[in-house]
Design an enzyme around this catalytic site. Sequence first.
Site, PDB file in Angstrom:
ATOM      1  N   GLY B  14    -125.145-161.599 -54.315  1.00  0.00           N
ATOM      2  CA  GLY B  14    -123.796-161.353 -53.788  1.00  0.00           C
ATOM      3  C   GLY B  14    -123.311-159.944 -54.037  1.00  0.00           C
ATOM      4  O   GLY B  14    -122.233-159.742 -54.594  1.00  0.00           O
ATOM      5  N   SER B  16    -122.544-157.483 -51.844  1.00  0.00           N
ATOM      6  CA  SER B  16    -121.986-156.730 -50.713  1.00  0.00           C
ATOM      7  C   SER B  16    -120.584-156.185 -50.984  1.00  0.00           C
ATOM      8  O   SER B  16    -120.129-155.274 -50.300  1.00  0.00           O
ATOM      9  CB  SER B  16    -121.965-157.609 -49.454  1.00  0.00           C
ATOM     10  OG  SER B  16    -121.125-158.723 -49.647  1.00  0.00           O
ATOM     11  N   ASN B  91    -124.292-163.243 -59.628  1.00  0.00           N
ATOM     12  CA  ASN B  91    -122.893-162.873 -59.392  1.00  0.00           C
ATOM     13  C   ASN B  91    -122.272-163.628 -58.223  1.00  0.00           C
ATOM     14  O   ASN B  91    -121.067-163.853 -58.203  1.00  0.00           O
ATOM     15  CB  ASN B  91    -122.826-161.363 -59.127  1.00  0.00           C
ATOM     16  CG  ASN B  91    -121.527-160.967 -58.471  1.00  0.00           C
ATOM     17  OD1 ASN B  91    -120.485-160.877 -59.121  1.00  0.00           O
ATOM     18  ND2 ASN B  91    -121.563-160.751 -57.160  1.00  0.00           N
ATOM     19  N   TYR B 156    -113.957-174.897 -59.362  1.00  0.00           N
ATOM     20  CA  TYR B 156    -114.423-173.559 -59.745  1.00  0.00           C
ATOM     21  C   TYR B 156    -114.727-173.520 -61.250  1.00  0.00           C
ATOM     22  O   TYR B 156    -115.781-173.038 -61.674  1.00  0.00           O
ATOM     23  CB  TYR B 156    -113.350-172.528 -59.384  1.00  0.00           C
ATOM     24  CG  TYR B 156    -113.735-171.101 -59.664  1.00  0.00           C
ATOM     25  CD1 TYR B 156    -114.597-170.418 -58.817  1.00  0.00           C
ATOM     26  CD2 TYR B 156    -113.229-170.422 -60.770  1.00  0.00           C
ATOM     27  CE1 TYR B 156    -114.951-169.103 -59.063  1.00  0.00           C
ATOM     28  CE2 TYR B 156    -113.568-169.110 -61.030  1.00  0.00           C
ATOM     29  CZ  TYR B 156    -114.427-168.453 -60.177  1.00  0.00           C
ATOM     30  OH  TYR B 156    -114.786-167.152 -60.438  1.00  0.00           O
TER      31      TYR B 156
END
Lengths: 117, 248
Positions: B14, B16, B91, B156
């Site tokens: 991840g 980006s 991540n 989460y």
Amino acid sequence: MQNPEQLIHFVVRRIIEQKGQPAPTIENHQRLTADLGLESLDVAKVVAVLEVELEVDPFAQLVAITDVRTVGDLAEAYRRALAGETAATAEPALDASRQRAAARRGAPAAQDAQSEG
Amino acid sequence: MTDSGSRQVVIVSGGSRGLGLGILRRALADGLAVATFSRSTSPAIEDLRANDPNAERFWWEPVDGADPAALKKFALGTAKRFGAIDVLVNNAGVGLDGLLTMTRVEDIQRALAVNLSAAIYLIQSCSKIMLTQGRGNIISISSVNAVRGHKGVAVYSATKAALDGMTRSLAKELGPGGIRVNTVAPGYFESDMVGELTDEQKARIKRRTPLGRLAAIDDIVDVVAFMMSPQSRFITGQTIVVDGGITC
């Protein structure tokens, strides 16, 4: 070019040497733990090296690692994986059971019976 | 596999944008080779690719973190491309806000797949490579929500607490193989994930934080960089909380 069984013997011997232990000639009847002194992480190393070399992992779906006691068991697992056996072809009864269960749920069984090519 | 020499190779999932982008930029600045993936590219990724057209030190691929086969292919491809995997930074993650009773099943499944399952599958693939190397370093990005309860982030929190628990077990499992496993648990930091907080909510967080502010991304990146470095070589099985003291 080594055949897979020779490669397995070579890798087992190398992992034993890396542990600082004297490595005997590796034979299929030897038990990985009781005879060769390999611990579970050592077997994981053997499997990791063989996955890089042979590009198959029989223990992802086809064979339970708990069924592997001897060097010969290990060689047989790789023989089956390299021959293209999959969990579905190896376990037709289980596959049929999955199909029946899926039919009862009214859903296709393709995901349940997914196999590694 | 080619020989990576003394160059360290890191996978950042991840990468980006946000924290992942910050981590991989620091790794590149520190001389590491970086492989990253995300579902889609970003202007920052395209800039990094343009600066390294032969992909000698930077590689990006479009991969959906919910696809286990694609994750495994990415890990093995990285090892072949760069010759090793020294560090894995898990991540990639998605936020999920809202009371559990009103959360859609597909959103729960997506959070479990991206935040937890993807990390497990990546660790499984990368730790095999690391075992063959006899060295490795796995860092997962957790959260203060794994340490303290907060309303509206139950799923989460569950995914992040699961990463912490897995880390402690894996540290014992993989330590004898020369592999360290830790998590870094950031507090609230300026990112897309807190972008939806109101100014009032941000002010409340600041009031409850002994150091009096939200974290900047670099506050977190500095700690991840330390955990990636040999300076943290005797730390394993730990959750490093970076939150300005909000959980103390």
